[in-house]
Motif scaffolding. Structure first.
Motif, PDB file in Angstrom:
ATOM      1  N   ASP A 676      -6.412  21.078  12.191  1.00 35.96           N
ATOM      2  CA  ASP A 676      -6.053  20.630  10.838  1.00 35.96           C
ATOM      3  C   ASP A 676      -5.609  19.164  10.865  1.00 35.96           C
ATOM      4  O   ASP A 676      -5.910  18.394   9.950  1.00 35.96           O
ATOM      5  CB  ASP A 676      -4.938  21.498  10.259  1.00 35.96           C
ATOM      6  N   LEU A 677      -4.867  18.790  11.919  1.00 39.01           N
ATOM      7  CA  LEU A 677      -4.418  17.405  12.056  1.00 39.01           C
ATOM      8  C   LEU A 677      -5.609  16.486  12.322  1.00 39.01           C
ATOM      9  O   LEU A 677      -5.697  15.383  11.770  1.00 39.01           O
ATOM     10  CB  LEU A 677      -3.396  17.275  13.184  1.00 39.01           C
ATOM     11  N   LYS A 678      -6.542  16.948  13.159  1.00 38.62           N
ATOM     12  CA  LYS A 678      -7.727  16.149  13.458  1.00 38.62           C
ATOM     13  C   LYS A 678      -8.559  15.939  12.191  1.00 38.62           C
ATOM     14  O   LYS A 678      -9.071  14.827  11.945  1.00 38.62           O
ATOM     15  CB  LYS A 678      -8.578  16.848  14.528  1.00 38.62           C
ATOM     16  N   ASP A 679      -8.677  16.971  11.391  1.00 37.43           N
ATOM     17  CA  ASP A 679      -9.454  16.855  10.157  1.00 37.43           C
ATOM     18  C   ASP A 679      -8.795  15.875   9.182  1.00 37.43           C
ATOM     19  O   ASP A 679      -9.472  15.056   8.549  1.00 37.43           O
ATOM     20  CB  ASP A 679      -9.591  18.226   9.486  1.00 37.43           C
ATOM     21  N   TYR A 680      -7.481  15.982   9.070  1.00 40.48           N
ATOM     22  CA  TYR A 680      -6.763  15.061   8.177  1.00 40.48           C
ATOM     23  C   TYR A 680      -6.959  13.622   8.659  1.00 40.48           C
ATOM     24  O   TYR A 680      -7.255  12.725   7.863  1.00 40.48           O
ATOM     25  CB  TYR A 680      -5.267  15.418   8.153  1.00 40.48           C
ATOM     26  N   TYR A 681      -6.815  13.416   9.947  1.00 37.85           N
ATOM     27  CA  TYR A 681      -6.979  12.074  10.537  1.00 37.85           C
ATOM     28  C   TYR A 681      -8.381  11.533  10.274  1.00 37.85           C
ATOM     29  O   TYR A 681      -8.549  10.386   9.843  1.00 37.85           O
ATOM     30  CB  TYR A 681      -6.701  12.163  12.032  1.00 37.85           C
ATOM     31  N   SER A 682      -9.384  12.345  10.526  1.00 34.12           N
ATOM     32  CA  SER A 682     -10.776  11.894  10.393  1.00 34.12           C
ATOM     33  C   SER A 682     -11.146  11.579   8.954  1.00 34.12           C
ATOM     34  O   SER A 682     -11.915  10.653   8.682  1.00 34.12           O
ATOM     35  CB  SER A 682     -11.728  12.971  10.940  1.00 34.12           C
ATOM     36  N   ASN A 683     -10.602  12.329   8.020  1.00 36.92           N
ATOM     37  CA  ASN A 683     -11.015  12.199   6.624  1.00 36.92           C
ATOM     38  C   ASN A 683     -10.191  11.207   5.816  1.00 36.92           C
ATOM     39  O   ASN A 683     -10.678  10.672   4.814  1.00 36.92           O
ATOM     40  CB  ASN A 683     -10.943  13.569   5.934  1.00 36.92           C
ATOM     41  N   ASN A 684      -8.951  10.934   6.256  1.00 37.83           N
ATOM     42  CA  ASN A 684      -8.024  10.274   5.336  1.00 37.83           C
ATOM     43  C   ASN A 684      -7.420   8.958   5.806  1.00 37.83           C
ATOM     44  O   ASN A 684      -6.767   8.275   5.007  1.00 37.83           O
ATOM     45  CB  ASN A 684      -6.876  11.235   5.005  1.00 37.83           C
ATOM     46  N   LEU A 685      -7.599   8.580   7.052  1.00 39.98           N
ATOM     47  CA  LEU A 685      -7.041   7.308   7.506  1.00 39.98           C
ATOM     48  C   LEU A 685      -8.161   6.277   7.587  1.00 39.98           C
ATOM     49  O   LEU A 685      -9.091   6.414   8.391  1.00 39.98           O
ATOM     50  CB  LEU A 685      -6.351   7.461   8.870  1.00 39.98           C
ATOM     51  N   SER A 686      -8.064   5.261   6.752  1.00 35.99           N
ATOM     52  CA  SER A 686      -9.143   4.280   6.650  1.00 35.99           C
ATOM     53  C   SER A 686      -8.579   2.912   6.333  1.00 35.99           C
ATOM     54  O   SER A 686      -7.627   2.783   5.555  1.00 35.99           O
ATOM     55  CB  SER A 686     -10.111   4.697   5.538  1.00 35.99           C
ATOM     56  N   PRO A 687      -9.183   1.842   6.903  1.00 36.01           N
ATOM     57  CA  PRO A 687      -8.724   0.487   6.564  1.00 36.01           C
ATOM     58  C   PRO A 687      -9.065   0.101   5.136  1.00 36.01           C
ATOM     59  O   PRO A 687      -8.459  -0.812   4.574  1.00 36.01           O
ATOM     60  CB  PRO A 687      -9.484  -0.392   7.568  1.00 36.01           C
ATOM     61  N   LEU A 688     -10.023   0.798   4.549  1.00 35.74           N
ATOM     62  CA  LEU A 688     -10.497   0.428   3.220  1.00 35.74           C
ATOM     63  C   LEU A 688      -9.409   0.522   2.157  1.00 35.74           C
ATOM     64  O   LEU A 688      -9.395  -0.224   1.192  1.00 35.74           O
ATOM     65  CB  LEU A 688     -11.679   1.330   2.833  1.00 35.74           C
ATOM     66  N   SER A 689      -8.473   1.425   2.361  1.00 28.71           N
ATOM     67  CA  SER A 689      -7.424   1.610   1.355  1.00 28.71           C
ATOM     68  C   SER A 689      -6.040   1.257   1.890  1.00 28.71           C
ATOM     69  O   SER A 689      -5.032   1.522   1.241  1.00 28.71           O
ATOM     70  CB  SER A 689      -7.422   3.056   0.875  1.00 28.71           C
ATOM     71  N   ALA A 690      -5.996   0.643   3.089  1.00 31.76           N
ATOM     72  CA  ALA A 690      -4.708   0.401   3.743  1.00 31.76           C
ATOM     73  C   ALA A 690      -4.252  -1.044   3.575  1.00 31.76           C
ATOM     74  O   ALA A 690      -5.038  -1.940   3.273  1.00 31.76           O
ATOM     75  CB  ALA A 690      -4.810   0.751   5.221  1.00 31.76           C
ATOM     76  N   SER A 691      -2.948  -1.254   3.810  1.00 35.35           N
ATOM     77  CA  SER A 691      -2.355  -2.596   3.763  1.00 35.35           C
ATOM     78  C   SER A 691      -1.511  -2.800   5.012  1.00 35.35           C
ATOM     79  O   SER A 691      -0.746  -1.908   5.394  1.00 35.35           O
ATOM     80  CB  SER A 691      -1.468  -2.766   2.528  1.00 35.35           C
ATOM     81  N   PHE A 692      -1.642  -3.987   5.614  1.00 35.54           N
ATOM     82  CA  PHE A 692      -0.790  -4.345   6.740  1.00 35.54           C
ATOM     83  C   PHE A 692       0.156  -5.438   6.270  1.00 35.54           C
ATOM     84  O   PHE A 692      -0.272  -6.488   5.786  1.00 35.54           O
ATOM     85  CB  PHE A 692      -1.620  -4.845   7.928  1.00 35.54           C
ATOM     86  N   LEU A 693       1.448  -5.199   6.412  1.00 37.00           N
ATOM     87  CA  LEU A 693       2.492  -6.108   5.945  1.00 37.00           C
ATOM     88  C   LEU A 693       3.250  -6.620   7.155  1.00 37.00           C
ATOM     89  O   LEU A 693       3.621  -5.840   8.027  1.00 37.00           O
ATOM     90  CB  LEU A 693       3.444  -5.372   4.997  1.00 37.00           C
ATOM     91  N   VAL A 694       3.514  -7.935   7.199  1.00 41.58           N
ATOM     92  CA  VAL A 694       4.173  -8.498   8.384  1.00 41.58           C
ATOM     93  C   VAL A 694       5.110  -9.624   7.968  1.00 41.58           C
ATOM     94  O   VAL A 694       4.779 -10.454   7.117  1.00 41.58           O
ATOM     95  CB  VAL A 694       3.127  -8.989   9.412  1.00 41.58           C
ATOM     96  N   VAL A 695       6.299  -9.616   8.557  1.00 44.14           N
ATOM     97  CA  VAL A 695       7.323 -10.616   8.261  1.00 44.14           C
ATOM     98  C   VAL A 695       7.957 -11.053   9.569  1.00 44.14           C
ATOM     99  O   VAL A 695       8.306 -10.213  10.404  1.00 44.14           O
ATOM    100  CB  VAL A 695       8.417 -10.037   7.335  1.00 44.14           C
ATOM    101  N   GLY A 696       8.109 -12.363   9.766  1.00 40.03           N
ATOM    102  CA  GLY A 696       8.823 -12.810  10.952  1.00 40.03           C
ATOM    103  C   GLY A 696       8.361 -14.145  11.474  1.00 40.03           C
ATOM    104  O   GLY A 696       7.699 -14.926  10.757  1.00 40.03           O
ATOM    105  N   ALA A 697       8.688 -14.394  12.726  1.00 40.97           N
ATOM    106  CA  ALA A 697       8.522 -15.718  13.325  1.00 40.97           C
ATOM    107  C   ALA A 697       7.103 -15.947  13.826  1.00 40.97           C
ATOM    108  O   ALA A 697       6.861 -16.191  15.010  1.00 40.97           O
ATOM    109  CB  ALA A 697       9.524 -15.893  14.456  1.00 40.97           C
ATOM    110  N   LEU A 698       6.135 -15.825  12.907  1.00 43.62           N
ATOM    111  CA  LEU A 698       4.733 -16.073  13.199  1.00 43.62           C
ATOM    112  C   LEU A 698       4.101 -16.775  12.011  1.00 43.62           C
ATOM    113  O   LEU A 698       4.474 -16.499  10.859  1.00 43.62           O
ATOM    114  CB  LEU A 698       3.977 -14.747  13.423  1.00 43.62           C
ATOM    115  N   ASP A 699       3.126 -17.663  12.273  1.00 45.37           N
ATOM    116  CA  ASP A 699       2.382 -18.201  11.138  1.00 45.37           C
ATOM    117  C   ASP A 699       1.246 -17.232  10.809  1.00 45.37           C
ATOM    118  O   ASP A 699       1.029 -16.233  11.497  1.00 45.37           O
ATOM    119  CB  ASP A 699       1.871 -19.614  11.414  1.00 45.37           C
ATOM    120  N   GLN A 700       0.521 -17.525   9.751  1.00 48.29           N
ATOM    121  CA  GLN A 700      -0.509 -16.600   9.280  1.00 48.29           C
ATOM    122  C   GLN A 700      -1.554 -16.316  10.351  1.00 48.29           C
ATOM    123  O   GLN A 700      -1.929 -15.173  10.596  1.00 48.29           O
ATOM    124  CB  GLN A 700      -1.181 -17.155   8.025  1.00 48.29           C
TER     125      GLN A 700
END
Length: 939
Positions: A676-700
């Motif tokens: 059930d976990l494998k199915d959820y992972y395969s079907n629902n985790l995608s970069p297409l709908s995701a956001s990566f947020l980052v704050v700190g001592a780095l430039d873009q």
């Protein structure tokens, strides 16, 4: 181990100034320390990174300075000093905090000190110094018999909430009574006994204040963006003429020893699982051995590599978690080990497993690689602990009082890093090996057989709830007192300084070919980075027959990868001084973490491995499942958890997936398989709908580069988020009751379906709610139920929507015998609120909502939260400025309309968890018919 004034815990997180940002080893906090003629210690630390300033007043008095029979005074004073002073008047600092946009006046009490603190926009610094001086020199005359009587009720409600009505709440009482001999200042609890509080006289209170609340026993710290010369001038103006008190000598250290092991048991009304707690006498704060003890406890208990975890959790499967820590105080210390066993597990088997683990440790010691990884984490934790201006101010005072050296703040890391493997073994042999200890077995009612063999029954004082037992008090009665003389008119509130300039951080954005959105803020104040990968879904994408899949997936994602065992992965993360965790919520799964900037690339490489190369370890899945089932079992006995879960059910209805706690139920979790976990992972985790947020001592460029590799290898798929039926307000109110026989408090969750977070009314409704229940001590609910009646320790209201409609909710716990009265009072406040809200309320609300924006960007976490709101709800980068303008233009009529629309007491669900035998019948008086009993059949 402190008692805090508020319901929530205060966490110190923000920017930090290092003397050499590229080289954290040269870390240094600059400060200036001086002492006034009256003995007041003053510490100033300037940090210009944000237009805010933190002010903390720390008195060197806690429960250890009390007398037996008069316990709880130090904590009682923590409450009293916020209420009124001669020159601030009724409402004191709380009332002023709302006007000046402060974080909220807060405080905490420990065995050895009491502190009062707040972060405010820097234009309010003189006001804060004026207010803190009033506490110290112009306060005690305002404490009257009615004021004392009311605050006793508040503190007693706090004790009920934290101790009497909570699972395992009496554990520390039993431990300390038996670890410290009679007469030792740590023999009693910080919060004291209800009997002692009730017996306290007004003269007792005044004597305590006059002895301990004197300048020569107090440290004032000011940290943040301010002019040092001007601050000194104000400190002298407001504090110089306060007279010093009698000489107060440092208490002698009072370490204890045990002649023999003591084993005690207690049948806990609120526990569904047996819990073993063991305590050994150790050392006081900042003793040389304390650092090795900290490392010892971390090594033995924390994480997959910990011997106790491997033995008790993995091998013998007796528990889901082992907690071990060295609890130090000014005069003595104690090492604590705590295990909540799985259902039906005998605590003798737990103790035997602990002893086996200790025996193995004696042979092996601590490996150098574990020494290194733990130190890396401790160093990072230290930086985080002092990373806000308030955190640094608080710690400077702590070091001044207990180490007699505020510059200890610049020595702590060296102490941490100096610990050797030999030190760790030495302190184990000195304090733990074959040494007597105190052991408590807290077991469910009727399951004494689970307690340690040969345990004696512990003596615990249980409060009896008697109808009408509390005395009456009239806070409106006029009480005359003679004002303390001063060389100038202190009743005149100081003016604001120059208005702080709100500088919004620059936000950068980019979209990768895979569809992954990246948002970031570069901030070089500190060599740290915090990040968050948000993936829509969570509970929303689950099958209602197998609720708990997303939570279990989150649990095992960090338990190894295809190329690393769980222990190898944990070690790789910790050697970097990093932290990576995965959490499943109602509407998303979030992978988040923090790291030193120099280790960002390596940390993201591990994130990539965690996300794209799951291990699918069957044993880890079984362990996670067992741990979740144990948590579900515990929640069934916790009144607050029961109330929250039942409230969700009535808000969303049985056909809405959001009516479920995302942990699931015993039945649903037992039905889940690894597939059930494998199915959820395969079907629902995608970069297409995701956001990566980052704050700190780095430039873009530095922040984005390692993410490109992650996104390029992440399979793109469309994830359909279902359109749920949105809950609507009921046509008429209904009362629901969940029976917990013998409950010392009744837990309230009152509310109704209201708004989604992206609704145009959501933020205006939050503004409307500030004076109702969102503004803490500035709110009507707090003022009337806590300050006016003493019914509760704390109460709040708020809107809790996400992308789907969420509730407006009022939450509190009240003493059991006034359940009906408290519910009726809340009902009355809600009914009157649209009409009672006046122009003064509007001005106070506007003042707070606008001025508090000066604190919006201080911490890395607050910046990360801001990026999350922008990403999730499509807000503009300058949405805070837009909201300022909206608040400025809000009218009284708008507030009234919002209140009528969203907080109608006749269209709400009233969920109450308490003692049905004594309280259920009274709730008919609310006028909403027969209450519905919620207690389910056992699964």
């Amino acid at each position: 181990m402190t008692i805090s004034r508020f319901l929530y815990l205060f966490v110190f997180i923000s920017g930090i100034t290092l003397s050499a940002q590229e080289n954290p080893e040269k870390f240094n906090v600059d400060f200036e320390s001086f002492t006034l003629k009256n003995g007041l210690n003053v510490i100033l630390h300037v940090d210009k990174s944000d237009p805010v300033v933190a002010v903390a007043l720390t008195a060197h008095v806690g429960s250890a300075r009390e007398k037996e029979g008069r316990t709880g005074f130090a904590h009682l004073f923590e409450h009293l000093l916020f209420l009124e002073s001669e020159n601030l008047g009724k409402g004191g600092l709380d009332k002023m905090s709302a006007r000046i946009g402060g974080s909220g006046a807060n405080g905490s009490t420990s065995r050895d000190r009491t502190n009062y603190f707040q972060t405010v926009p820097n234009d309010a610094l003189e006001k804060m110094i004026w207010a803190e001086a009033d506490k110290l020199g112009y306060f005690i005359n305002t404490v009257t018999e009615p004021v004392l009587a009311k605050e006793k009720e508040v503190v007693k409600n706090e004790k009920r909430q934290r101790v009497d009505n909570a699972p395992y709440g009496h554990t520390m009482y039993v431990i300390d009574k038996n670890l410290y001999p009679e007469g030792h200042p740590y023999n009693w609890e910080v919060i004291g006994s209800l009997e002692d509080l009730q017996n306290a006289t007004l003269q007792d209170v005044k004597d305590f204040y006059n002895r301990w609340y004197v300048p020569n026993n107090v440290t004032l710290t000011i940290a943040g963006d301010f002019d040092k010369a001007q601050a000194k001038e104000w400190v002298h103006k407001y504090f110089d003429e306060i007279p010093s008190g009698e000489e107060i000598k440092r208490q002698e250290k009072q370490p204890v020893s045990l002649e023999e092991t003591k084993k005690l048991y207690y049948e806990d009304n609120f526990a569904n699982l047996a819990e073993l707690t063991m305590a050994w006498p150790t050392v006081y704060s900042y003793a040389e051995d304390s650092y090795a003890l900290d490392l010892l406890t971390t090594y033995l208990s924390e994480g997959k590599n910990a011997p106790l975890y491997q033995s008790l959790v993995e091998d013998k499967q007796l528990t889901g978690r082992v907690s071990m820590y060295n609890y130090t105080s000014e005069l003595a210390g104690q090492l604590m080990l705590q295990v909540t066993a799985y259902d039906g597990k005998d605590l003798d088997s737990v103790k035997a497993a602990i002893e086996e683990t200790f025996a193995e440790f004696e042979k092996e010691g601590i490996p150098q690689k574990d020494l290194k990884r733990i130190k890396a984490g401790q160093e990072t934790n230290f930086y985080n602990s002092i990373s806000s201006v308030l955190g640094k101010g608080f710690q400077l005072a702590q070091y001044k009082i207990f180490a007699n050296d505020p510059n200890y703040i610049n020595k702590e890391v060296d102490k941490i890093l100096a610990v050797t493997a030999e030190d760790v073994m030495r302190v184990y042999e000195k304090y733990i090996k074959d040494k007597p200890f105190v052991a408590t077995s807290f077991v469910p009612k009727g399951q004494v057989e689970l307690a340690l063999e040969n345990s004696e029954e512990a003596e615990v004082v249980e409060e009896k709830i008697v109808e009408g037992a509390e005395g009456n008090f009239d806070l409106n009665a006029d009480v005359a007192y003679e004002k303390t003389p001063s060389s100038f008119d202190r009743s005149v509130e100081p003016p604001y300084g120059e208005k702080p300039e709100l500088i919004e951080p620059e936000i950068w954005k980019t979209n990768l070919p895979s569809g992954l959105k990246i948002l970031g803020i570069s901030n070089t104040e500190v060599p740290l980075v915090k990040f968050s990968l948000e993936m829509p879904g969570g509970l929303l994408l689950e099958n209602e027959n197998k609720v708990g899949v997303s939570n279990l997936l989150a649990e095992i994602m960090t338990k190894g990868t295809a190329n690393k065992t769980p222990r190898e992965l944990e070690e790789a993360i910790e050697l970097l001084g990093s932290d990576i965790r995965v959490n499943a919520g109602d509407e998303k799964i979030t992978l988040s973490g923090s790291t030193l900037a120099k280790n960002y690339d390596q940390t993201i490489a591990l994130v990539k491995e965690i996300l794209l190369e799951p291990r699918w370890d069957e044993e880890e899945f079984k362990l996670a499942k067992q741990q979740v089932l144990s948590r579900i079992q515990q929640m069934k006995a916790d009144p607050n958890s029961i109330a929250s879960n039942e409230f969700r059910k009535v808000i969303y209805g049985k056909d809405n997936i959001l009516s479920h706690n995302n942990l699931g139920t015993k039945t649903s979790v037992e039905n889940i398989r690894l597939q059930d976990l494998k199915d959820y992972y395969s079907n629902n985790l995608s970069p297409l709908s995701a956001s990566f947020l980052v704050v700190g001592a780095l430039d873009q460029e530095e922040a984005v580069a390692p993410i490109k590799g992650l996104a390029a290898n992440w399979q793109v798929k469309n994830v359909e988020i279902p359109d749920l039926p949105q809950p609507e307000m009921p046509e008429q109110s209904q009362v629901y009751f969940y029976d917990v026989p013998g409950a010392k408090q009744s837990i309230f969750r009152f509310g109704t379906p209201a708004l989604a977070a992206n609704d145009e009314d959501f933020y205006p409704a939050e503004v409307m709610n500030y004076r109702l229940g969102g503004g803490s001590f500035a709110s009507q609910l707090t003022q009337e139920l806590r300050e006016g009646k003493g019914y509760t320790y704390g109460i709040r209201s708020g809107f809790y929507g996400d992308k789907n409609t969420g509730p407006f909710m009022i939450s509190t716990g009240v003493r059991s015998n006034i359940t009906g009265d408290a519910a009726k009072l809340i009902q009355d406040i809600l009914q009157k609120y649209p009409e009672s809200f006046n122009r003064n309320d509007l001005e106070v609300t506007k003042g707070y909502m606008i001025k508090s924006n000066a604190r919006k960007f201080e911490t890395l976490n607050s910046k990360l939260d801001m990026l999350s709101d922008i990403s999730n709800y499509g807000l503009d980068n300058d949405f805070i400025k837009q909201r300022e303008e909206m608040v400025e233009n809000m009218t009284l009529q708008q507030i009234k309309e919002l209140a009528e629309k969203y907080v109608d007491p006749d269209r709400m669900y009233y969920v109450i968890v308490g003692d049905a035998e004594t309280q259920l019948e009274k709730l008919k008086d609310l006028g909403y018919g027969e209450p519905i009993l919620l207690n389910p059949e056992e699964e």
